[in-house]
Design an enzyme around this catalytic site. Structure first.
Site, PDB file in Angstrom:
ATOM      1  N   LYS A  38       0.848  -1.204   0.000  1.00  0.00           N
ATOM      2  CA  LYS A  38       0.000   0.000   0.000  1.00  0.00           C
ATOM      3  C   LYS A  38       0.878   1.246   0.000  1.00  0.00           C
ATOM      4  O   LYS A  38       2.085   1.157   0.273  1.00  0.00           O
ATOM      5  CB  LYS A  38      -0.908  -0.025   1.231  1.00  0.00           C
ATOM      6  CG  LYS A  38      -0.173  -0.075   2.557  1.00  0.00           C
ATOM      7  CD  LYS A  38      -1.105  -0.474   3.682  1.00  0.00           C
ATOM      8  CE  LYS A  38      -0.368  -0.521   5.008  1.00  0.00           C
ATOM      9  NZ  LYS A  38      -1.168  -1.167   6.069  1.00  0.00           N
ATOM     10  N   TYR A 255      17.323  28.411  11.328  1.00  0.00           N
ATOM     11  CA  TYR A 255      16.212  29.265  11.739  1.00  0.00           C
ATOM     12  C   TYR A 255      16.002  29.222  13.252  1.00  0.00           C
ATOM     13  O   TYR A 255      16.196  28.179  13.883  1.00  0.00           O
ATOM     14  CB  TYR A 255      14.914  28.796  11.078  1.00  0.00           C
ATOM     15  CG  TYR A 255      14.819  29.127   9.602  1.00  0.00           C
ATOM     16  CD1 TYR A 255      14.736  30.459   9.172  1.00  0.00           C
ATOM     17  CD2 TYR A 255      14.780  28.106   8.661  1.00  0.00           C
ATOM     18  CE1 TYR A 255      14.620  30.744   7.814  1.00  0.00           C
ATOM     19  CE2 TYR A 255      14.667  28.395   7.306  1.00  0.00           C
ATOM     20  CZ  TYR A 255      14.594  29.712   6.890  1.00  0.00           C
ATOM     21  OH  TYR A 255      14.480  30.001   5.562  1.00  0.00           O
TER      22      TYR A 255
HETATM   23  C1  LIG Z   1      -0.562  -2.254   6.612  1.00  0.00           C
HETATM   24  C2  LIG Z   1      -1.140  -3.557   6.940  1.00  0.00           C
HETATM   25  C3  LIG Z   1      -0.309  -4.683   7.113  1.00  0.00           C
HETATM   26  C4  LIG Z   1       1.199  -4.594   7.100  1.00  0.00           C
HETATM   27  O1  LIG Z   1       1.645  -4.066   8.332  1.00  0.00           O
HETATM   28  P1  LIG Z   1       3.204  -3.951   8.664  1.00  0.00           P
HETATM   29  O2  LIG Z   1       3.246  -3.526  10.075  1.00  0.00           O
HETATM   30  O3  LIG Z   1       3.748  -2.910   7.738  1.00  0.00           O
HETATM   31  O4  LIG Z   1       3.784  -5.275   8.411  1.00  0.00           O
HETATM   32  C5  LIG Z   1      -0.928  -5.904   7.314  1.00  0.00           C
HETATM   33  N1  LIG Z   1      -2.263  -6.017   7.374  1.00  0.00           N
HETATM   34  C6  LIG Z   1      -3.080  -4.958   7.241  1.00  0.00           C
HETATM   35  C7  LIG Z   1      -4.554  -5.147   7.327  1.00  0.00           C
HETATM   36  C8  LIG Z   1      -2.549  -3.693   7.034  1.00  0.00           C
HETATM   37  O5  LIG Z   1      -3.347  -2.641   6.921  1.00  0.00           O
END
Ligand SMILES: *Cc1c(COP(=O)(O)O)cnc(C)c1O
Length: 367
Positions: A38, A255
């Site tokens: 994702k 800054y």
């Molecule tokens: C993002 C996600 C994962 C992966 O999680 P990580 O901590 O990056 O391994 C797995 N299952 C779901 C439903 C997620 O939303």
């Protein structure tokens, strides 16, 4: 396109990604692996890393357009949308492009009941075991399974949950027990583990795992370095010094009044700032590697530049290589110093940053 003159690049090491996937395989033995990609593969670029994902059983993500693009790029293995569909009209595309869906509420069930699909879908029924974000109530599991398995739109059913605290025994025991009792007597394959769950696979278990962060070589467990798990950073954010200042004792750098020198200090100026995705919250002391040696942030990160104390690296000069995170400097450390999590840093690389892809034994050309 003209060559970028600003030497800031996110280098993506596909060999490291392959290595990390091997580690996942070591942890989960025969379980199926859905690599979580994702948010454009946690900021690494899904298309860019796709060649290194050829061993996994499927990919899991949130975005339907990205899933369709995968099919259009001839990705043939399974694809799972982790939030599923939102409107009944989308189901046609799920069917057409052979995309598996999560079902996590009544509305989705009703939409599936109302729809006719050319090709039925693989469905992951999400059970809420304590995250209290997505998922049906554990006691509804059986009834949902009965209704889903009776539908012509459903080709196969899986039971799924997402752990809010997968990294410890204490944190996950209750959720695992709830899932176990929700699924009692149901023989559908189960999917439980994210990265932290994969690292504790013997306890967490399941038939299909969903690792994200760990495949990119960062640690899902605070205070446990990724290298402890045999993981290698996939992204290295690299730049160079564009200026060096000799600053007397007692002067502010950058800054505001965030940082004042307490000795005559050599300050290196790095071409990388918050508009590139580097966190503005990085405190003085945040590690940065300059000419292969450890330096630290001095002063507030600005839009296009950040400043580092290089007093103890006399050989550093304009043009010296700088590593912001990656191979030799865990992104986890930078995240901790910034009050953030590694997920956030990886996902935040800005569009103006150039990417290069490397892989041992293969040549890649980045657009
Ligand atoms: C993002 C996600 C994962 C992966 O999680 P990580 O901590 O990056 O391994 C797995 N299952 C779901 C439903 C997620 O939303």
């Amino acid at each position: 396109m003209p060559e970028a003159s600003r030497q800031l690049v996110a280098q993506i090491n596909l060999s490291a990604l392959r290595q990390n996937l091997k580690r996942v395989r070591d942890y989960v033995s025969a379980a199926q692996i859905f690599a979580v990609v994702k948010a454009d593969a946690y900021g690494h670029g899904l298309k860019r890393i796709l060649p290194a994902l050829d061993e996994v059983d499927g990919l899991a993500l949130m975005e339907l357009p990205a899933a369709i693009e995968l099919r259009e790029a001839n990705y043939t293995r399974r694809i799972l949308l982790l939030e599923g569909f939102f409107r009944v009209g989308e189901l046609k595309e799920f069917s057409q492009y052979r995309i598996a869906t999560v079902v996590h509420n009544h509305e989705q069930l009703q939409m599936l009941e109302k729809t006719k699909l050319e090709k039925p879908l693989e469905v992951f029924l999400s059970v809420n075991t304590g995250m209290n974000r997505l998922g049906i109530k554990p006691h509804e599991t059986k009834a949902f399974c009965e209704r889903l398995s009776a539908l012509p739109a459903v080709a196969a059913l899986r039971l799924m949950t997402h752990l809010a605290r997968a990294e410890t025994k204490e944190g996950s025991a209750e959720a695992l027990a709830r899932f176990e009792s929700a699924c009692a007597g149901l023989s559908y394959p189960r999917s439980i583990a994210n990265s932290a769950g994969v690292l504790r696979f013997r306890t967490v278990g399941g038939d299909i795992v969903r690792p994200g962060l760990m495949i990119y070589g960062a640690s899902p467990i605070i205070d446990r370095p990724a290298r402890l798990f045999g993981l290698q950073p996939v992204m290295s954010l690299r730049s160079e010094l564009i200026a060096v200042q000799d600053v007397p004792e007692g002067e502010y750098v950058g800054y505001g009044e965030v940082y004042r020198t307490t000795r005559p200090t050599r300050i290196g100026v790095v071409a990388c700032g918050y508009a590139d995705g580097y966190p503005i919250t990085a405190r003085p002391g945040t590690p940065v590697q300059v000419a292969g040696k450890r330096a630290t942030i001095a002063g507030r990160v600005s839009m296009d530049m950040l400043t580092v104390d290089i007093t103890d690296i006399p050989e550093a000069h304009p043009g010296s290589p700088v590593l912001l995170w990656g191979d030799g400097l865990p992104v986890d450390d930078v995240a901790r110093w910034s009050g953030l999590i590694p997920y956030q840093l990886l996902c935040a690389i800005a569009p103006r940053v150039k990417f290069v892809t490397t892989e041992i034994g293969r040549v890649h050309f980045d657009l």
